[in-house]
Design a protein around this motif. Structure first.
Motif, PDB file in Angstrom:
ATOM      1  N   ARG A 127      50.813  43.723  51.634  1.00  0.00           N
ATOM      2  CA  ARG A 127      51.529  42.471  51.870  1.00  0.00           C
ATOM      3  C   ARG A 127      51.990  42.124  50.380  1.00  0.00           C
ATOM      4  NH1 ARG A 127      51.067  38.323  55.791  1.00  0.00           N
ATOM      5  NH2 ARG A 127      53.161  37.053  55.416  1.00  0.00           N
ATOM      6  N   PHE A 128      51.232  41.812  49.479  1.00  0.00           N
ATOM      7  CA  PHE A 128      51.660  41.063  48.154  1.00  0.00           C
ATOM      8  C   PHE A 128      51.878  42.321  47.100  1.00  0.00           C
ATOM      9  CE2 PHE A 128      49.008  38.256  50.491  1.00  0.00           C
ATOM     10  CZ  PHE A 128      49.964  37.252  50.886  1.00  0.00           C
ATOM     11  N   GLY A 129      51.628  43.456  47.110  1.00  0.00           N
ATOM     12  CA  GLY A 129      51.885  44.350  46.140  1.00  0.00           C
ATOM     13  C   GLY A 129      50.745  44.316  45.183  1.00  0.00           C
ATOM     14  N   PRO A 130      50.679  45.516  44.401  1.00  0.00           N
ATOM     15  CA  PRO A 130      49.487  45.872  43.817  1.00  0.00           C
ATOM     16  C   PRO A 130      49.401  45.170  42.323  1.00  0.00           C
ATOM     17  CG  PRO A 130      51.008  47.815  43.564  1.00  0.00           C
ATOM     18  CD  PRO A 130      51.546  46.747  44.791  1.00  0.00           C
ATOM     19  N   ARG A 131      50.817  44.741  41.812  1.00  0.00           N
ATOM     20  CA  ARG A 131      50.487  43.884  40.410  1.00  0.00           C
ATOM     21  C   ARG A 131      49.692  42.665  40.464  1.00  0.00           C
ATOM     22  NH1 ARG A 131      55.253  40.754  37.886  1.00  0.00           N
ATOM     23  NH2 ARG A 131      54.536  40.605  35.749  1.00  0.00           N
ATOM     24  N   LEU A 132      50.161  41.858  41.479  1.00  0.00           N
ATOM     25  CA  LEU A 132      49.618  40.660  41.786  1.00  0.00           C
ATOM     26  C   LEU A 132      48.224  40.615  42.122  1.00  0.00           C
ATOM     27  CD1 LEU A 132      49.394  37.431  41.905  1.00  0.00           C
ATOM     28  CD2 LEU A 132      50.253  37.861  44.331  1.00  0.00           C
ATOM     29  N   ILE A 133      47.548  41.632  43.018  1.00  0.00           N
ATOM     30  CA  ILE A 133      46.393  41.906  43.377  1.00  0.00           C
ATOM     31  C   ILE A 133      45.315  42.267  42.373  1.00  0.00           C
ATOM     32  CG2 ILE A 133      44.761  43.061  45.006  1.00  0.00           C
ATOM     33  CD1 ILE A 133      46.693  40.890  46.406  1.00  0.00           C
ATOM     34  N   VAL A 134      45.915  43.429  41.625  1.00  0.00           N
ATOM     35  CA  VAL A 134      44.959  43.760  40.798  1.00  0.00           C
ATOM     36  C   VAL A 134      44.769  42.667  39.414  1.00  0.00           C
ATOM     37  CG1 VAL A 134      46.547  44.905  39.246  1.00  0.00           C
ATOM     38  CG2 VAL A 134      44.435  45.963  39.435  1.00  0.00           C
ATOM     39  N   THR A 135      45.847  41.953  39.139  1.00  0.00           N
ATOM     40  CA  THR A 135      45.681  41.238  38.111  1.00  0.00           C
ATOM     41  C   THR A 135      44.567  39.816  38.614  1.00  0.00           C
ATOM     42  OG1 THR A 135      47.785  41.421  37.422  1.00  0.00           O
ATOM     43  CG2 THR A 135      46.714  39.153  36.767  1.00  0.00           C
ATOM     44  N   ALA A 136      44.868  39.373  39.689  1.00  0.00           N
ATOM     45  CA  ALA A 136      43.724  38.569  40.345  1.00  0.00           C
ATOM     46  C   ALA A 136      42.502  39.280  40.253  1.00  0.00           C
ATOM     47  CB  ALA A 136      44.161  38.169  41.806  1.00  0.00           C
ATOM     48  N   ALA A 137      42.447  40.242  40.615  1.00  0.00           N
ATOM     49  CA  ALA A 137      41.062  40.800  40.942  1.00  0.00           C
ATOM     50  C   ALA A 137      40.303  41.009  39.323  1.00  0.00           C
ATOM     51  CB  ALA A 137      41.081  42.491  41.440  1.00  0.00           C
ATOM     52  N   LEU A 138      41.187  41.414  38.484  1.00  0.00           N
ATOM     53  CA  LEU A 138      40.301  41.422  37.257  1.00  0.00           C
ATOM     54  C   LEU A 138      40.022  40.015  36.573  1.00  0.00           C
ATOM     55  CD1 LEU A 138      42.651  43.972  35.634  1.00  0.00           C
ATOM     56  CD2 LEU A 138      40.114  44.195  36.007  1.00  0.00           C
ATOM     57  N   VAL A 139      40.657  38.950  36.975  1.00  0.00           N
ATOM     58  CA  VAL A 139      40.216  37.662  36.647  1.00  0.00           C
ATOM     59  C   VAL A 139      38.874  37.338  37.286  1.00  0.00           C
ATOM     60  CG1 VAL A 139      40.825  35.141  36.507  1.00  0.00           C
ATOM     61  CG2 VAL A 139      42.517  36.884  35.905  1.00  0.00           C
ATOM     62  N   THR A 140      38.764  37.671  38.716  1.00  0.00           N
ATOM     63  CA  THR A 140      37.747  37.382  39.418  1.00  0.00           C
ATOM     64  C   THR A 140      36.447  38.017  38.933  1.00  0.00           C
ATOM     65  OG1 THR A 140      39.109  37.049  41.356  1.00  0.00           O
ATOM     66  CG2 THR A 140      36.686  37.217  41.756  1.00  0.00           C
ATOM     67  N   ALA A 141      36.749  39.397  38.651  1.00  0.00           N
ATOM     68  CA  ALA A 141      35.448  40.276  38.131  1.00  0.00           C
ATOM     69  C   ALA A 141      35.167  39.629  36.793  1.00  0.00           C
ATOM     70  CB  ALA A 141      35.936  41.546  37.887  1.00  0.00           C
ATOM     71  N   SER A 142      36.023  39.236  35.885  1.00  0.00           N
ATOM     72  CA  SER A 142      35.576  38.742  34.697  1.00  0.00           C
ATOM     73  C   SER A 142      34.730  37.454  34.697  1.00  0.00           C
ATOM     74  CB  SER A 142      36.912  38.131  33.957  1.00  0.00           C
ATOM     75  OG  SER A 142      36.557  37.656  32.598  1.00  0.00           O
ATOM     76  N   LEU A 143      35.300  36.606  35.557  1.00  0.00           N
ATOM     77  CA  LEU A 143      34.360  35.256  35.955  1.00  0.00           C
ATOM     78  C   LEU A 143      32.987  35.638  36.430  1.00  0.00           C
ATOM     79  CD1 LEU A 143      37.279  33.141  37.455  1.00  0.00           C
ATOM     80  CD2 LEU A 143      36.238  33.118  35.108  1.00  0.00           C
ATOM     81  N   GLY A 144      32.848  36.787  37.166  1.00  0.00           N
ATOM     82  CA  GLY A 144      31.642  37.157  37.938  1.00  0.00           C
ATOM     83  C   GLY A 144      30.754  37.547  36.842  1.00  0.00           C
ATOM     84  N   ALA A 145      31.290  38.413  35.765  1.00  0.00           N
ATOM     85  CA  ALA A 145      30.377  38.937  34.810  1.00  0.00           C
ATOM     86  C   ALA A 145      29.911  37.964  33.883  1.00  0.00           C
ATOM     87  CB  ALA A 145      31.067  39.976  34.041  1.00  0.00           C
ATOM     88  N   PHE A 146      30.872  36.797  33.622  1.00  0.00           N
ATOM     89  CA  PHE A 146      30.444  35.653  32.837  1.00  0.00           C
ATOM     90  C   PHE A 146      29.291  34.740  33.420  1.00  0.00           C
ATOM     91  CE2 PHE A 146      34.753  35.603  30.841  1.00  0.00           C
ATOM     92  CZ  PHE A 146      34.401  36.472  29.645  1.00  0.00           C
ATOM     93  N   PHE A 147      29.425  34.631  34.901  1.00  0.00           N
ATOM     94  CA  PHE A 147      28.307  34.115  35.529  1.00  0.00           C
ATOM     95  C   PHE A 147      26.891  34.898  35.542  1.00  0.00           C
ATOM     96  CE2 PHE A 147      26.434  32.042  39.214  1.00  0.00           C
ATOM     97  CZ  PHE A 147      26.666  30.641  39.131  1.00  0.00           C
TER      98      PHE A 147
END
Length: 449
Positions: free
Chosen positions: A78-98
């Motif tokens: 629906r939204f394309g891999p560029r947007l999804i993979v960028t948002a995914a990495l930001v979320t993963a980063s926050l999870g690692a910090f937490f």
């Protein structure tokens, strides 16, 4: 007219797009196996007594990953891999910090969940890029290459991580991976483009002289998504490669992802860094097996056959580990066995190809999401199951607040895994051979006829 200059630019651009995705793909593999190296630290720092509880914490990654594969496919289509993979990495980063800052078991679960939520979206986005930028006959090879890139995360989460944990503590390790994930998010946003037409290049279909199916489904809106899901999930050929992956990858991640390091430390008396070297051997096996099997599959024009024979090899190696000297092979044999385990699990790379090629091309994201989910369902089930078997065999030994499991306990767990691999092998025998091409129209005509 498609000129030589256009083709040169096309080939140059697709590798520039693939590179940041390959580097980003280290993060799912790191989170997949990191728990094995820090298991005893977490059990000590958070007073976790039972192996099954540690298995549950580790398996949160795989439950989340598995559940998110279908939504990942829908979002990517629906939204394309560029947007999804960028948002995914930001979320993963926050999870690692937490996770690194957590002071309670609940916090560990939350951090691991958000890290898992993020990385669960990355692979399907990469498959979508492969479908838009690389030829169908290159799919097996590209799948193997992305496994090589991801397996570098396995390497980092083995001996290098063990050194970091011993020198600076496990919290520092998670801060570092969080920083890396955030850096990759920016890199992907700057470099990745969803389709050749986004940079003024002809589409892959135009380059190969393929006419688009005018009646192809569009995954837009609730009705479009509903039709797409019905098509993929209602296709019986979708499920056999997925079920095989449940068994095969589930066994692999139960061992490599959490219990291998404790096994080598407790049964062989190895220090952490030496035990982690065997994780690296398994990772090197996948790095060799992934691209090798992909090239063989593409060259032979077969998917099902390589999947079957690789599973036979995995089962044979696993049986050697299980029965040799009562589940304790000599030390000299451990590197070859671990490398062989890594080679053997490479067959699951065929699962996405087998699933994608029996479903319509425009549903690549959803089909890839379903195809990729099986292994993570298996890992989510097998990690706590392996721990449950160890707990049942525990004889009361403790050291520094951590349970010590006997050689016999591990052998019993290995035996249960061997039975699961047999079931996986039976599932591979039911897979539909695609000949390395999309056969969805042929299957549809067969059903209609």
């Amino acid at each position: 007219m498609i000129t030589t200059a256009i083709m040169q630019e096309y080939h140059r651009r697709r590798w520039l797009i693939w590179l940041p995705l390959a580097l980003a793909f280290l993060t799912p593999y790191f989170h997949r196996t990191v728990m094995g190296v820090v298991t005893d630290n977490l059990m000590r720092d958070f007073a976790i007594e039972r192996a099954s509880e540690m298995g549950n914490l580790a398996s949160i990654y795989f439950y989340t990953y598995a559940v998110m594969q279908l939504p990942a496919g829908i979002l990517t289509d629906r939204f394309g891999p560029r947007l999804i993979v960028t948002a995914a990495l930001v979320t993963a980063s926050l999870g690692a910090f937490f996770f690194s800052w957590s002071g309670s078991i609940a916090g560990l679960y939350a951090g691991r969940f958000f890290a898992s939520l993020g990385v669960s979206l990355i692979y399907v986005s990469i498959v979508k890029i492969h479908a838009e930028w690389f030829r169908l006959r290159e799919f097996g090879t590209m799948t193997g290459l992305i496994v090589v890139a991801g397996s570098a995360g396995f390497l980092l989460s083995a001996t290098p991580l063990a050194y970091v944990v011993d020198a600076f503590g496990w919290r520092t390790a998670f801060v570092l991976i969080g920083c890396y994930s955030m850096l990759m998010a920016g890199f992907c946003w700057l470099m990745v483009r969803d389709r050749p037409v986004d940079v003024g290049l002809p589409s892959l279909a135009e380059i190969e002289g393929i006419e688009r199916d005018a009646g192809s489904q569009q995954v837009n809106g609730r009705s479009g998504i509903g039709r797409a899901l019905k098509t993929v999930l209602g296709n019986p050929h979708t499920w056999w490669p997925v079920l095989a992956a449940v068994a095969i990858y589930g066994v692999y991640m139960a061992f490599m992802g959490i219990w291998a390091v404790p096994y080598f430390m407790q049964v062989y008396g190895m220090p952490r860094t030496e035990a982690a070297n065997y994780i690296m051997a398994m990772a090197l096996g996948t790095m060799v097996g992934g691209p090798l099997l992909g090239v063989i599959s593409d060259r032979l024009g077969l998917r099902r056959g390589p999947y079957i024979w690789n599973t036979v090899f995995f089962l044979a190696v696993w049986l050697v580990l299980t029965v040799w000297n009562g589940g304790k092979p000599p030390v000299w044999a451990l590197y070859p066995l671990c490398f062989g385990i890594g080679l053997g699990v490479s067959g699951v790379n065929m699962a996405v190809a087998c699933t994608k090629e029996v479903n319509p091309p425009e549903l690549t994201g959803i089909a890839a999401g379903v195809g990729n989910s099986g292994g993570f369902v298996g890992a989510a089930l097998m990690q706590p199951a392996f721990g449950w078997v160890l707990d049942r065999q525990w004889q009361g030994a403790m050291e520094h607040g951590v349970r010590i499991y006997s050689q016999q306990a591990f052998q019993v767990a290995f035996g249960g895994c061997a039975l699961v691999l047999v079931l996986g092998l039976l599932c591979t025998l039911m897979i539909k051979e695609t000949g390395c091409r999309n056969i969805s129209r042929e299957l549809a005509r067969t059903v209609v006829g």
